[in-house]
Motif scaffolding. Structure first.
Motif, short mmCIF file in Angstrom:
data_model
loop_
_atom_site.label_atom_id
_atom_site.label_comp_id
_atom_site.label_asym_id
_atom_site.label_seq_id
_atom_site.Cartn_x
_atom_site.Cartn_y
_atom_site.Cartn_z
N THR A 100 26.05 16.70 21.75
CA THR A 100 27.08 17.02 20.77
C THR A 100 27.24 15.91 19.74
O THR A 100 27.27 16.17 18.53
N ILE A 101 27.31 14.68 20.20
CA ILE A 101 27.50 13.56 19.29
C ILE A 101 26.30 13.39 18.37
O ILE A 101 26.45 13.17 17.16
N SER A 102 25.09 13.51 18.91
CA SER A 102 23.91 13.36 18.05
C SER A 102 23.77 14.52 17.07
O SER A 102 23.31 14.33 15.94
N THR A 103 24.20 15.73 17.45
CA THR A 103 24.18 16.85 16.53
C THR A 103 25.16 16.64 15.39
O THR A 103 24.84 16.89 14.22
N CYS A 109 24.75 13.18 8.48
CA CYS A 109 23.69 12.56 7.68
C CYS A 109 23.09 13.55 6.69
O CYS A 109 22.80 13.19 5.54
N ALA A 110 22.89 14.79 7.12
CA ALA A 110 22.35 15.81 6.22
C ALA A 110 23.31 16.07 5.07
O ALA A 110 22.89 16.17 3.91
N PHE A 111 24.60 16.16 5.37
CA PHE A 111 25.60 16.38 4.32
C PHE A 111 25.64 15.20 3.35
O PHE A 111 25.67 15.39 2.13
N TYR A 112 25.60 13.99 3.88
CA TYR A 112 25.63 12.80 3.03
C TYR A 112 24.39 12.73 2.14
O TYR A 112 24.50 12.45 0.94
N THR A 129 17.74 14.88 3.90
CA THR A 129 18.49 16.13 4.09
C THR A 129 17.71 17.10 4.96
O THR A 129 18.26 17.70 5.89
N THR A 130 16.43 17.24 4.67
CA THR A 130 15.60 18.20 5.41
C THR A 130 15.49 17.82 6.89
O THR A 130 15.69 18.67 7.77
N GLY A 131 15.16 16.57 7.16
CA GLY A 131 15.01 16.14 8.55
C GLY A 131 16.30 16.22 9.34
O GLY A 131 16.34 16.75 10.46
N ALA A 133 19.05 17.99 8.62
CA ALA A 133 19.54 19.37 8.73
C ALA A 133 18.76 20.14 9.79
O ALA A 133 19.35 20.94 10.53
N ALA A 134 17.45 19.93 9.86
CA ALA A 134 16.65 20.62 10.88
C ALA A 134 17.10 20.20 12.28
O ALA A 134 17.28 21.03 13.18
N LEU A 135 17.31 18.90 12.49
CA LEU A 135 17.76 18.43 13.80
C LEU A 135 19.18 18.89 14.11
O LEU A 135 19.50 19.20 15.26
N ALA A 136 20.03 18.95 13.09
CA ALA A 136 21.40 19.46 13.32
C ALA A 136 21.36 20.93 13.71
O ALA A 136 22.11 21.36 14.60
N ALA A 137 20.49 21.71 13.09
CA ALA A 137 20.38 23.13 13.44
C ALA A 137 19.83 23.31 14.86
O ALA A 137 20.34 24.15 15.62
N ILE A 138 18.84 22.54 15.23
CA ILE A 138 18.29 22.63 16.59
C ILE A 138 19.33 22.17 17.60
O ILE A 138 19.50 22.78 18.66
#
Length: 184
Positions: A100-103, A109-112, A129-131, A133-138
């Motif tokens: 949860t914390i890493s997501t 980071c993607a938003f920033y 943003t791409t990297g 956002a992809a990790l946040a989605a996963i």
């Protein structure tokens, strides 16, 4: 559970990839993000290397706390080690909080990076943003679908967490109807 491992190692890899240029050469980062080419100051070098070491530490912690690397002392425990995201699992008791914390970190980071790209127009922020956002989605997918084993009914075999909105669960309804017919 393979997606959970992919998130854990992918997150660690992304954080290590970000930390490498920060630790090795702060001048490269300064040249990419600054309009004028100059040598970094002592303070910029210190903060760059400190951030790089913090990102590397976070990468190691994500892998260790999610249980991707078994931390048992005996060989027999490691041969049968299977990581789950259950809170009661002794091999990874902090898997869900770490996930949860890493997501949330990757989403922030993607938003920033996106807001920095929209104001500056620099393509280096698109990569971030791409990297992230992809990790946040996963990570969000893992939080939603990989954190519990599901609630399967012993009688009907259907998942108890399903509802009739927006589509009706016909399988659970037919199984319930069969049970009612059996009992009468």
């Amino acid at each position: 559970m393979d997606v959970f491992y992919a998130f854990s190692y992918g997150s660690a890899g992304w954080l290590a990839l970000q930390s490498a240029p920060l630790i090795c050469s702060p001048t490269i980062i300064l040249a990419l993000l600054s309009p004028e080419v100059r040598e970094p100051t002592v303070l910029e070098t210190y903060f760059s290397r400190s951030l790089g070491m913090a990102l590397l530490t976070l990468a190691i912690l994500v892998v260790l706390l999610t249980g991707s690397v078994p931390l048992t002392s005996s060989i027999s425990d490691t041969t049968n080690a299977r990581v789950t995201t259950e809170a009661s699992d002794p091999k990874a008791p902090y898997a869900v909080p770490t996930l949860t914390i890493s997501t949330v970190y990757h989403a922030a980071c993607a938003f920033y990076c996106y807001t920095r790209f929209s104001t500056s127009g620099q393509t280096t922020f698109v990569l971030g943003t791409t990297g992230s956002a992809a990790l946040a989605a996963i990570g969000l997918w893992c939080i939603l679908f990989a954190t519990s084993s599901g609630r399967i009914s012993r009688k009907t075999g259907a998942d108890k967490r399903t509802s009739a909105f927006p589509f009706e669960n016909k399988e659970a309804a037919s199984a319930k109807k069969r049970e009612m017919e059996k009992s009468t």
